[in-house]
Motif scaffolding. Structure first.
Motif, PDB file in Angstrom:
ATOM      1  N   MET A   1       0.848  -1.201   0.000  1.00 48.31           N
ATOM      2  CA  MET A   1       0.000   0.000   0.000  1.00 48.31           C
ATOM      3  C   MET A   1       0.876   1.242   0.000  1.00 48.31           C
ATOM      4  O   MET A   1       1.703   1.438   0.887  1.00 48.31           O
ATOM      5  CB  MET A   1      -0.880  -0.051   1.262  1.00 48.31           C
ATOM      6  CG  MET A   1      -1.867   1.082   1.407  1.00 48.31           C
ATOM      7  SD  MET A   1      -3.174   0.964   0.194  1.00 48.31           S
ATOM      8  CE  MET A   1      -3.707   2.695   0.203  1.00 48.31           C
ATOM      9  N   GLU A   2       0.689   2.070  -0.993  1.00 41.74           N
ATOM     10  CA  GLU A   2       1.432   3.333  -1.064  1.00 41.74           C
ATOM     11  C   GLU A   2       0.994   4.216   0.102  1.00 41.74           C
ATOM     12  O   GLU A   2      -0.160   4.211   0.509  1.00 41.74           O
ATOM     13  CB  GLU A   2       1.091   4.020  -2.383  1.00 41.74           C
ATOM     14  CG  GLU A   2       2.232   4.849  -2.935  1.00 41.74           C
ATOM     15  CD  GLU A   2       1.996   5.146  -4.407  1.00 41.74           C
ATOM     16  OE1 GLU A   2       1.082   5.929  -4.694  1.00 41.74           O
ATOM     17  OE2 GLU A   2       2.709   4.581  -5.260  1.00 41.74           O
ATOM     18  N   THR A   3       1.903   4.979   0.614  1.00 46.72           N
ATOM     19  CA  THR A   3       1.541   5.757   1.798  1.00 46.72           C
ATOM     20  C   THR A   3       1.181   7.202   1.454  1.00 46.72           C
ATOM     21  O   THR A   3       0.611   7.908   2.268  1.00 46.72           O
ATOM     22  CB  THR A   3       2.695   5.764   2.817  1.00 46.72           C
ATOM     23  OG1 THR A   3       3.895   6.113   2.126  1.00 46.72           O
ATOM     24  CG2 THR A   3       2.844   4.400   3.453  1.00 46.72           C
ATOM     25  N   GLU A  43      -5.967  -2.878   2.243  1.00 43.81           N
ATOM     26  CA  GLU A  43      -5.424  -3.848   1.284  1.00 43.81           C
ATOM     27  C   GLU A  43      -6.075  -3.689  -0.090  1.00 43.81           C
ATOM     28  O   GLU A  43      -5.512  -4.073  -1.100  1.00 43.81           O
ATOM     29  CB  GLU A  43      -5.666  -5.280   1.782  1.00 43.81           C
ATOM     30  CG  GLU A  43      -4.747  -5.710   2.907  1.00 43.81           C
ATOM     31  CD  GLU A  43      -3.408  -6.210   2.389  1.00 43.81           C
ATOM     32  OE1 GLU A  43      -3.354  -6.745   1.274  1.00 43.81           O
ATOM     33  OE2 GLU A  43      -2.419  -6.047   3.118  1.00 43.81           O
ATOM     34  N   LEU A  44      -7.292  -3.163  -0.117  1.00 45.89           N
ATOM     35  CA  LEU A  44      -8.032  -2.940  -1.358  1.00 45.89           C
ATOM     36  C   LEU A  44      -8.075  -4.184  -2.248  1.00 45.89           C
ATOM     37  O   LEU A  44      -7.946  -4.096  -3.457  1.00 45.89           O
ATOM     38  CB  LEU A  44      -7.449  -1.753  -2.126  1.00 45.89           C
ATOM     39  CG  LEU A  44      -7.580  -0.386  -1.448  1.00 45.89           C
ATOM     40  CD1 LEU A  44      -6.897   0.689  -2.289  1.00 45.89           C
ATOM     41  CD2 LEU A  44      -9.048  -0.019  -1.248  1.00 45.89           C
ATOM     42  N   GLY A  45      -8.220  -5.340  -1.640  1.00 47.95           N
ATOM     43  CA  GLY A  45      -8.323  -6.576  -2.408  1.00 47.95           C
ATOM     44  C   GLY A  45      -9.721  -6.758  -2.971  1.00 47.95           C
ATOM     45  O   GLY A  45     -10.611  -5.940  -2.741  1.00 47.95           O
ATOM     46  N   LEU A 166      -2.205 -14.754   0.239  1.00 46.02           N
ATOM     47  CA  LEU A 166      -2.018 -13.840  -0.877  1.00 46.02           C
ATOM     48  C   LEU A 166      -1.755 -12.430  -0.377  1.00 46.02           C
ATOM     49  O   LEU A 166      -2.428 -11.957   0.539  1.00 46.02           O
ATOM     50  CB  LEU A 166      -3.275 -13.824  -1.741  1.00 46.02           C
ATOM     51  CG  LEU A 166      -3.743 -15.185  -2.275  1.00 46.02           C
ATOM     52  CD1 LEU A 166      -5.113 -15.041  -2.914  1.00 46.02           C
ATOM     53  CD2 LEU A 166      -2.741 -15.742  -3.263  1.00 46.02           C
ATOM     54  N   SER A 167      -0.788 -11.767  -0.976  1.00 42.97           N
ATOM     55  CA  SER A 167      -0.622 -10.331  -0.733  1.00 42.97           C
ATOM     56  C   SER A 167       0.334  -9.772  -1.759  1.00 42.97           C
ATOM     57  O   SER A 167       1.266 -10.462  -2.202  1.00 42.97           O
ATOM     58  CB  SER A 167      -0.102 -10.054   0.678  1.00 42.97           C
ATOM     59  OG  SER A 167       1.287 -10.253   0.726  1.00 42.97           O
ATOM     60  N   ALA A 168       0.079  -8.531  -2.129  1.00 45.55           N
ATOM     61  CA  ALA A 168       0.990  -7.863  -3.062  1.00 45.55           C
ATOM     62  C   ALA A 168       2.391  -7.824  -2.465  1.00 45.55           C
ATOM     63  O   ALA A 168       3.389  -7.948  -3.184  1.00 45.55           O
ATOM     64  CB  ALA A 168       0.474  -6.452  -3.361  1.00 45.55           C
ATOM     65  N   ALA A 169       2.479  -7.688  -1.153  1.00 46.68           N
ATOM     66  CA  ALA A 169       3.791  -7.552  -0.508  1.00 46.68           C
ATOM     67  C   ALA A 169       4.649  -8.801  -0.662  1.00 46.68           C
ATOM     68  O   ALA A 169       5.872  -8.739  -0.540  1.00 46.68           O
ATOM     69  CB  ALA A 169       3.598  -7.232   0.975  1.00 46.68           C
ATOM     70  N   SER A 170       4.018  -9.953  -0.939  1.00 43.47           N
ATOM     71  CA  SER A 170       4.801 -11.193  -1.055  1.00 43.47           C
ATOM     72  C   SER A 170       5.356 -11.398  -2.465  1.00 43.47           C
ATOM     73  O   SER A 170       6.107 -12.344  -2.709  1.00 43.47           O
ATOM     74  CB  SER A 170       3.934 -12.392  -0.661  1.00 43.47           C
ATOM     75  OG  SER A 170       2.913 -12.600  -1.627  1.00 43.47           O
ATOM     76  N   VAL A 171       4.981 -10.526  -3.405  1.00 44.48           N
ATOM     77  CA  VAL A 171       5.410 -10.683  -4.801  1.00 44.48           C
ATOM     78  C   VAL A 171       6.895 -10.294  -4.943  1.00 44.48           C
ATOM     79  O   VAL A 171       7.332  -9.282  -4.391  1.00 44.48           O
ATOM     80  CB  VAL A 171       4.516  -9.824  -5.719  1.00 44.48           C
ATOM     81  CG1 VAL A 171       5.081  -9.733  -7.135  1.00 44.48           C
ATOM     82  CG2 VAL A 171       3.101 -10.400  -5.741  1.00 44.48           C
ATOM     83  N   GLU A 242      -2.068  -1.647 -10.254  1.00 48.01           N
ATOM     84  CA  GLU A 242      -2.261  -1.630  -8.799  1.00 48.01           C
ATOM     85  C   GLU A 242      -1.258  -2.547  -8.118  1.00 48.01           C
ATOM     86  O   GLU A 242      -0.689  -2.210  -7.073  1.00 48.01           O
ATOM     87  CB  GLU A 242      -3.701  -2.026  -8.449  1.00 48.01           C
ATOM     88  CG  GLU A 242      -4.679  -0.903  -8.797  1.00 48.01           C
ATOM     89  CD  GLU A 242      -6.150  -1.270  -8.577  1.00 48.01           C
ATOM     90  OE1 GLU A 242      -6.990  -0.375  -8.764  1.00 48.01           O
ATOM     91  OE2 GLU A 242      -6.434  -2.439  -8.243  1.00 48.01           O
ATOM     92  N   LEU A 243      -1.027  -3.703  -8.729  1.00 49.16           N
ATOM     93  CA  LEU A 243      -0.031  -4.623  -8.174  1.00 49.16           C
ATOM     94  C   LEU A 243       1.361  -3.985  -8.171  1.00 49.16           C
ATOM     95  O   LEU A 243       2.071  -4.016  -7.158  1.00 49.16           O
ATOM     96  CB  LEU A 243      -0.005  -5.920  -8.989  1.00 49.16           C
ATOM     97  CG  LEU A 243       1.149  -6.871  -8.655  1.00 49.16           C
ATOM     98  CD1 LEU A 243       1.035  -7.373  -7.215  1.00 49.16           C
ATOM     99  CD2 LEU A 243       1.196  -8.041  -9.629  1.00 49.16           C
ATOM    100  N   ALA A 244       1.740  -3.393  -9.312  1.00 45.97           N
ATOM    101  CA  ALA A 244       3.081  -2.795  -9.424  1.00 45.97           C
ATOM    102  C   ALA A 244       3.286  -1.715  -8.365  1.00 45.97           C
ATOM    103  O   ALA A 244       4.345  -1.613  -7.745  1.00 45.97           O
ATOM    104  CB  ALA A 244       3.267  -2.211 -10.825  1.00 45.97           C
ATOM    105  N   ARG A 245       2.238  -0.943  -8.150  1.00 40.31           N
ATOM    106  CA  ARG A 245       2.308   0.163  -7.206  1.00 40.31           C
ATOM    107  C   ARG A 245       2.372  -0.365  -5.768  1.00 40.31           C
ATOM    108  O   ARG A 245       3.196   0.064  -4.962  1.00 40.31           O
ATOM    109  CB  ARG A 245       1.058   1.020  -7.400  1.00 40.31           C
ATOM    110  CG  ARG A 245       1.071   2.375  -6.798  1.00 40.31           C
ATOM    111  CD  ARG A 245      -0.078   3.205  -7.359  1.00 40.31           C
ATOM    112  NE  ARG A 245      -1.373   2.615  -7.057  1.00 40.31           N
ATOM    113  CZ  ARG A 245      -2.075   2.876  -5.961  1.00 40.31           C
ATOM    114  NH1 ARG A 245      -1.611   3.705  -5.055  1.00 40.31           N
ATOM    115  NH2 ARG A 245      -3.258   2.318  -5.768  1.00 40.31           N
ATOM    116  N   GLN A 246       1.485  -1.322  -5.450  1.00 40.18           N
ATOM    117  CA  GLN A 246       1.442  -1.833  -4.071  1.00 40.18           C
ATOM    118  C   GLN A 246       2.683  -2.642  -3.720  1.00 40.18           C
ATOM    119  O   GLN A 246       3.194  -2.558  -2.603  1.00 40.18           O
ATOM    120  CB  GLN A 246       0.192  -2.706  -3.868  1.00 40.18           C
ATOM    121  CG  GLN A 246      -1.095  -1.893  -3.818  1.00 40.18           C
ATOM    122  CD  GLN A 246      -2.313  -2.776  -3.499  1.00 40.18           C
ATOM    123  OE1 GLN A 246      -2.186  -3.895  -3.026  1.00 40.18           O
ATOM    124  NE2 GLN A 246      -3.494  -2.246  -3.763  1.00 40.18           N
ATOM    125  N   ALA A 247       3.166  -3.439  -4.690  1.00 36.16           N
ATOM    126  CA  ALA A 247       4.300  -4.331  -4.402  1.00 36.16           C
ATOM    127  C   ALA A 247       5.633  -3.630  -4.652  1.00 36.16           C
ATOM    128  O   ALA A 247       6.681  -4.194  -4.345  1.00 36.16           O
ATOM    129  CB  ALA A 247       4.190  -5.587  -5.261  1.00 36.16           C
TER     130      ALA A 247
END
Lengths: 347, 347
Positions: A1-3, A43-45, A166-171, A242-247
């Motif tokens: 998540m972008e801050t 998380e906006l999933g 699952l999480s963008a952070a794990s990518v 969204e994935l690129a930005r979050q991860a």
């Protein structure tokens, strides 16, 4: 998540705010999150995961979507069917087997009863096919002219498979990007069904439940699945941005590997649209670890309806936050999120 | 659950089908249940109870409601607040502590952003006050003129208290009927807020979360609670008629024991309405076994906001399926379900 916080600068709501692209992001992050912020929502999933107290870590997925598609019926589907598939798919790409749904209807006075009956029947048939029950709901009626025939909202719960986290952070760079099948069928089908364009195509919506595909992939790749998303409004391009930005990673697409039917490609060329921006209602994206990617893809292709699944790219480290598409003749382009709303009320 | 099928004979949908009374029953039983029938839906409770597989019997309550109230803001509340209370109350009267909510918005293009922002803020504040998080949602935008400003749908889940086993079938002659407080405040407030009538009253909506009251009653009466319902659209009369019909019992009301504020009574007299048909958004009915009734009532009255809780009648054996109201001067009248829709778009 972008801050960084995106302020909401617009004086009024416009169609683009519902299109799933940049304006939607501005609305959600600039106007809604400042009030409703919590760690789950942030998380906006596709669905929210809630741990159930007193169950030793059982995770429940919860999601809701409103459907305002126009026209109500289109080749391959209708609003009642879409309302089931949209919600069970949000659960599925959260790694959750759909357990139960509830449905609410906002009806316009004067709506022919048979129109409603058709959609209730379509909903029931789709639920049966998806193996899920509609266990409750609500019906409201507004004055004639205060809704466009009918709107449906469905909410659903499912139990998250314990193997899946699952999480963008794990990518991670090197992870592979899989797509379940051809893109753009739904958006272009609905657009053409409006009859406002002098265009015809032999095309039907891809609306379907994706759980059988997701389930097979979980069996084959389990914890190797890092992230999933169903690219509805805003399409594949918006989901991957969204994935690129979050991860904070780069998404590197192999443009030729992305399955697009000729009819969709042709319509997009005529209309000046990018198939990567067109909504899908029966496809999903998955990011899978390199070791598990082959098994995941094999599993997808082994399920009826998954034959056209493809590996469409991989995750890179740089340029972080960006989606790039490479074509075989050497060109590379930046793929942005959807801007504006070329296709209003697609779902 | 009555087994006779009500056919849906109406050619088109009218406002009365959304009013919660007889026409709503016809729509649900005649048009929806034939397609969507399953044992959970057939209970027609405020929320559906779903047993979670693999948890040793953990029961989850799931509910969804759409809100189309007009005007969006009224004395004592607004649509955003109502959308939280409506859903947490449906969970509460199913014996479930609210755990998480999701919210979807259908917005009309051209809606001033500040109107939406007010409602998001109201929703956030109500959620905080009710001790529940909004963990996800969806936003759709339709063309100007295709919605009346905005509509909100909320869905929620809660874990059912293991002490509580509610069903109309468990209700027995001799059981006592409790009501949490004065009725009709919400419906009359919203009606007057429209400014279409030459009537004013010092009245605010009763919109509030009822879980603190329900929770205290569960502590005091536990398994002695047989049935609960929040009498929203269609009012106390409709909720109790549904009980009488489903449980095949008589509902015997003591008319003078039912708390009604003078302003509500006065407005109803002028407008020819029965306070028993007016919608409430912060009250609930409970049927409690005779042994537990006194403790339950004491518990209710001990919670702030429960001081006016009352025992308003009891369950009888005959005439089965009927609600009778007795007044102190000896008269008895049959109280029917709401017919038609004297107060459209009240929630």
């Amino acid at each position: 998540m972008e801050t960084t916080r995106v302020r909401f600068p617009d004086a009024s709501i416009e169609l683009a705010h519902g299109a799933g692209g940049k304006a939607s992001r501005r609305l959600i992050e600039g106007l809604m999150l400042p009030y409703l912020a919590n760690e789950v929502l942030a998380e906006l999933g596709d669905a929210a995961c809630v741990e159930l107290p007193g169950t030793g870590g059982l995770r429940l997925a919860l999601t809701a979507d409103s459907f305002v598609v126009k026209p109500l019926r289109f080749p391959g589907g209708s609003i009642g069917e879409l309302a089931i598939h949209g919600t069970v798919n949000d659960l599925a790409v959260s790694g959750a087997r759909p357990l139960a749904l509830v449905a609410t209807w906002i009806l316009e006075a004067g709506l022919p009863a048979e129109v409603l009956e058709q959609e209730v029947a379509a909903m029931a048939e789709a639920a049966r096919h998806a193996g899920v029950r509609v266990v409750g709901g609500d019906t409201k009626v507004v004055e004639h002219g205060k809704a466009d025939g009918l709107y449906v909202t469905t909410a659903g719960i499912g139990v998250v498979d314990p193997r899946v986290h699952l999480s963008a952070a794990s990518v991670r760079p090197g992870d592979q990007i899989l797509l379940s099948g051809p893109i753009g069928d739904h958006g272009i089908t609905v657009l053409l069904a409006r009859g406002e364009l002098d265009l015809e195509a032999d095309l039907t919506s891809d609306t379907r439940p994706v759980w059988p595909l997701v389930s097979a992939m979980i069996e084959a790749a389990g914890s190797g699945i890092r992230w999933m998303r169903d690219p509805t409004r805003g399409g594949v391009a918006t989901a991957l941005n969204e994935l690129a930005r979050q991860a904070r990673v780069a998404v590197l697409l192999d443009e030729e590997a992305i399955p697009v039917r000729p009819a969709v490609r042709g319509a997009c060329e005529i209309l000046g649209l990018d198939p990567l921006h067109i909504a899908n209602e029966g496809q999903f994206l998955a990011v899978v670890s390199p070791e598990h990617a082959e098994a995941a893809l094999e599993a997808l292709r082994g399920v009826p309806g998954g034959e056209e699944a493809a590996r469409i790219g991989e995750i890179g480290a740089e340029p972080a936050g960006v989606v790039l598409a490479r074509s075989s003749f050497g060109g590379t382009r930046v793929v942005d999120m959807l801007v504006g709303d070329p296709l209003p009320r697609i779902c």
